[in-house]
Design a protein around this motif. Structure first.
Motif, PDB file in Angstrom:
ATOM      1  N   ASP A   1     -64.034 -53.400 -27.491  1.00 60.46           N
ATOM      2  CA  ASP A   1     -63.630 -54.335 -26.359  1.00 60.46           C
ATOM      3  C   ASP A   1     -62.988 -54.312 -25.248  1.00 60.46           C
ATOM      4  O   ASP A   1     -61.858 -55.052 -24.132  1.00 60.46           O
ATOM      5  N   LEU A   2     -61.797 -53.106 -25.439  1.00 59.12           N
ATOM      6  CA  LEU A   2     -61.054 -51.984 -24.697  1.00 59.12           C
ATOM      7  C   LEU A   2     -62.027 -51.547 -23.155  1.00 59.12           C
ATOM      8  O   LEU A   2     -61.741 -52.787 -22.348  1.00 59.12           O
ATOM      9  N   VAL A   3     -63.255 -51.643 -23.356  1.00 61.24           N
ATOM     10  CA  VAL A   3     -63.905 -50.686 -22.330  1.00 61.24           C
ATOM     11  C   VAL A   3     -64.613 -52.018 -21.500  1.00 61.24           C
ATOM     12  O   VAL A   3     -64.962 -51.723 -20.476  1.00 61.24           O
ATOM     13  N   ARG A   4     -65.304 -53.102 -22.110  1.00 56.32           N
ATOM     14  CA  ARG A   4     -66.022 -53.613 -21.835  1.00 56.32           C
ATOM     15  C   ARG A   4     -64.581 -55.150 -20.685  1.00 56.32           C
ATOM     16  O   ARG A   4     -65.156 -55.608 -19.322  1.00 56.32           O
ATOM     17  N   ARG A   5     -63.784 -54.428 -21.266  1.00 60.35           N
ATOM     18  CA  ARG A   5     -62.699 -55.326 -20.071  1.00 60.35           C
ATOM     19  C   ARG A   5     -61.727 -54.670 -19.151  1.00 60.35           C
ATOM     20  O   ARG A   5     -62.020 -55.148 -18.225  1.00 60.35           O
ATOM     21  N   TYR A   6     -61.777 -53.447 -19.435  1.00 59.16           N
ATOM     22  CA  TYR A   6     -61.233 -52.292 -18.578  1.00 59.16           C
ATOM     23  C   TYR A   6     -61.802 -51.564 -17.694  1.00 59.16           C
ATOM     24  O   TYR A   6     -61.313 -50.661 -16.646  1.00 59.16           O
ATOM     25  N   GLY A   7     -62.595 -51.225 -18.593  1.00 59.85           N
ATOM     26  CA  GLY A   7     -63.709 -49.800 -18.377  1.00 59.85           C
ATOM     27  C   GLY A   7     -62.916 -48.456 -18.238  1.00 59.85           C
ATOM     28  O   GLY A   7     -63.169 -48.418 -19.651  1.00 59.85           O
ATOM     29  N   ASP A   8     -62.828 -47.446 -17.682  1.00 56.39           N
ATOM     30  CA  ASP A   8     -61.574 -46.460 -18.214  1.00 56.39           C
ATOM     31  C   ASP A   8     -60.010 -46.738 -19.066  1.00 56.39           C
ATOM     32  O   ASP A   8     -59.881 -47.498 -18.440  1.00 56.39           O
ATOM     33  N   VAL A   9     -61.136 -46.356 -20.117  1.00 54.99           N
ATOM     34  CA  VAL A   9     -58.994 -46.366 -21.072  1.00 54.99           C
ATOM     35  C   VAL A   9     -58.942 -45.636 -22.000  1.00 54.99           C
ATOM     36  O   VAL A   9     -59.651 -44.313 -22.014  1.00 54.99           O
ATOM     37  N   PRO A  10     -57.457 -44.870 -21.732  1.00 57.79           N
ATOM     38  CA  PRO A  10     -57.220 -43.887 -22.411  1.00 57.79           C
ATOM     39  C   PRO A  10     -58.332 -43.419 -24.081  1.00 57.79           C
ATOM     40  O   PRO A  10     -57.687 -44.775 -25.145  1.00 57.79           O
ATOM     41  N   LEU A  11     -58.480 -42.611 -24.569  1.00 54.64           N
ATOM     42  CA  LEU A  11     -59.183 -42.795 -25.782  1.00 54.64           C
ATOM     43  C   LEU A  11     -57.784 -41.566 -26.676  1.00 54.64           C
ATOM     44  O   LEU A  11     -58.262 -40.702 -26.231  1.00 54.64           O
TER      45      LEU A  11
END
Length: 548
Positions: free
Chosen positions: A156-166
């Motif tokens: 859900d994070l990646v489809r909203r924001y693209g690059d995100v902290p893992l």
């Protein structure tokens, strides 16, 4: 060992759970050692992690601690794309999202903080159990379920924001600069999700092996379902098709032939792979209160109003042709006769039978009707999907218990068809997947001999009508690269219903002046802005997504 105590506030009812699964004693504050040395406490913590899986009904749900982690404020994502509009102008879909005013300090669709809270809790549970002396079989399964929730949150994070902290370890306040994690490329986030789901699948039982007391927890097919969806977004089409086919070949789920029963069900419909369950009075949602048509509503109703553009997508049943085709059999003055069965299960229209009466959507300025009192539809339509017709009229009721269907077989068939068509073209298996859905809808099969491009358009159409109001369309438009052309600088339409001099109904599909505002969707809106508050805490999140 983490040097603090865990404050766990649990309730007797949690997301996606059967009665037995939910029937746990409340826990106040339990030490970390106790949690990871007792199966009951560890499971209760797991159920708290489960609570971060989404319900798409909007913030009307009485979810523990977190509000309703899902898709919006008294609306779902249908009202910020080309499926519906919100009736009330004060709702943030109208004031912020539709007019393109999302910003780093104001994003009603952003779930950054909630998602990373869920990630942290999943990480904590995983780490705690890895060093626990509990039964190995128990540990393996609970860790696998926590990893599933974490994978969902990253999807859900990646489809909203693209690059995100893992972040896959528990961060502590004394970790210093290690707390300031940089963003991981979106491709690597999708690869992480895929690897996680691949690793945990065998540690989670198939749905057929579930006992009633475990129903509501993630099954192996749910893992494959998320794999099919996530890999479709990542354009890893072969893997998306393969994961979907595992569910299809298992034959444990089947298409419900009663669409109303499917969408009004509370649990265990044969088509539903994973659902978020509600049980009153401990947990409910307000989809009915927020969306009942005028005359059945209490105070907040009639919010999600389908637009004419969606209504026109439902084909004529006999011919399988769109209403714009002269050969379809469509009668503009009897516009709701002979349509795709999914239309009747999804949308309430003028004179539609509902709860022992019929819907009135006439456009009557200055009388009790559209635009007259501010309480009725602004498009001539109401949403029907998920409304529980068994609920009695009660001016004081606020909660419903129809389940949120996060994964169902229909989506899996659509995922498979799209992925297989992209990977190898429109082979027989693609036709079979789509025609199963068309047959259930009372439509003829697709014509043979479609090209890959033609099949792609058919699949997009089927996704639009099959999955409407289920929060797919907004993200589908973005991942297909057509959100700007579909949404930007657009007013959408409704059905203006009046009477002529002989008192006959006149149907006029037109722009209605009260369908505010014009939609603005610019290239930057394909990603959401990172919250400014998070950037101020962690400058390693920079650069901000382009355009913000």
């Amino acid at each position: 060992m983490i040097r603090y105590s865990i404050l766990i506030v649990f309730m007797a009812f949690f997301a996606g759970c059967s009665d037995d699964f939910l029937d746990k004693e409340p826990i106040d504050s339990v030490s970390e050692n106790a949690v990871f040395s007792d199966e009951g406490f560890a499971e209760s913590y797991l159920y708290n992690v489960y609570d971060f899986l989404p319900s798409g009904f909007g913030n009307g749900a009485s979810n523990i601690g977190n509000g309703d982690i899902g898709y919006g404020d008294y609306y779902n994502l249908s009202t910020v794309c080309d499926e519906a509009r919100n009736k009330s102008g004060w709702i943030s879909s109208q004031t912020t999202v539709v007019p393109g005013l999302i910003s780093p300090t104001n994003n009603p669709l952003g779930l950054w903080g909630e998602s990373y809270t869920g990630v942290r809790r999943a990480n904590h549970l995983i780490e705690g159990l890895e060093s626990s002396a509990l039964d190995e079989v128990f540990i393996k399964r609970v860790i696998a379920e926590a990893r599933y929730v974490r994978a969902w949150l990253y999807f859900d994070l990646v489809r909203r924001y693209g690059d995100v902290p893992l972040i896959t370890v528990v961060q502590n306040i004394d970790d210093g600069d290690a707390l300031l994690v940089s963003r991981t490329p979106a491709s690597e986030i999708y690869a992480f999700i895929d690897a996680e789901l691949e690793e945990i699948a065998e540690d989670i039982p198939l749905a057929v092996d579930f006992s009633d007391d475990k129903y509501g927890r993630v099954n192996r097919e749910t893992v494959w379902a998320l794999s099919s969806r996530s890999n479709l977004y990542a354009e890893n089409y072969e893997k998306a098709a393969s994961s979907a086919k595992k569910i299809m070949d298992g034959n444990h789920f089947s298409l419900s032939q009663d669409l109303n029963a499917l969408f009004q069900s509370e649990s265990k419909n044969p088509e539903v792979i994973f659902e978020i369950l509600f049980q009153l009075p401990f947990k409910g949602h307000s989809w009915d209160r927020v969306n009942l048509p005028f005359s059945w509503r209490t105070d907040w109703g009639s919010q999600v109003n389908p637009v004419q553009e969606l209504v026109d997508e439902f084909e004529m049943a006999d011919t399988g042709l769109p209403v714009t085709d002269p050969a379809s059999g469509y009668d503009p003055q009897n516009p709701y006769e002979g349509r795709d069965k999914r239309f009747y299960a999804s949308i309430l229209y003028h004179d539609a039978p509902f709860k022992g009466g019929v819907v009135d959507a006439e456009y009557l300025v200055g009388a009790e009707g559209l635009l007259a009192n501010g309480l009725t539809t602004i498009t001539g339509y109401y949403v029907r999907k998920f409304l529980d017709e068994s609920l009695p009229f009660d001016p004081n009721f606020s909660e419903s218990k129809c389940s949120w269907k996060e994964f169902r077989l229909a989506e899996i068939l659509l995922n498979y068809a799209e992925a297989q068509n992209e990977a190898v073209g429109p082979d027989a298996s693609v036709y079979s997947a789509i025609n199963q859905l068309r047959s259930r809808a009372g439509l003829p099969d697709l014509l043979a001999g479609l090209s890959q491009d033609e099949m792609r358009e058919k699949i997009k159409h089927e996704r639009r009508v099959e999955l409407c109001f289920e929060n797919h369309r907004y993200f589908d438009l973005i991942r297909w690269g057509i959100a700007e052309e579909t949404l930007n600088d657009k007013f959408f339409h409704g059905m203006k219903i009046t009477r002529d001099a002989d008192d006959n109904l006149v149907f006029d599909p037109t722009f209605l002046v009260d369908m505010r505002p014009k939609q603005i969707f610019l290239p930057k809106h394909n990603l959401m802005p990172l919250p400014q508050s998070e950037i101020e805490k962690n400058p390693n999140l920079l650069p901000q997504n382009e355009g913000y």
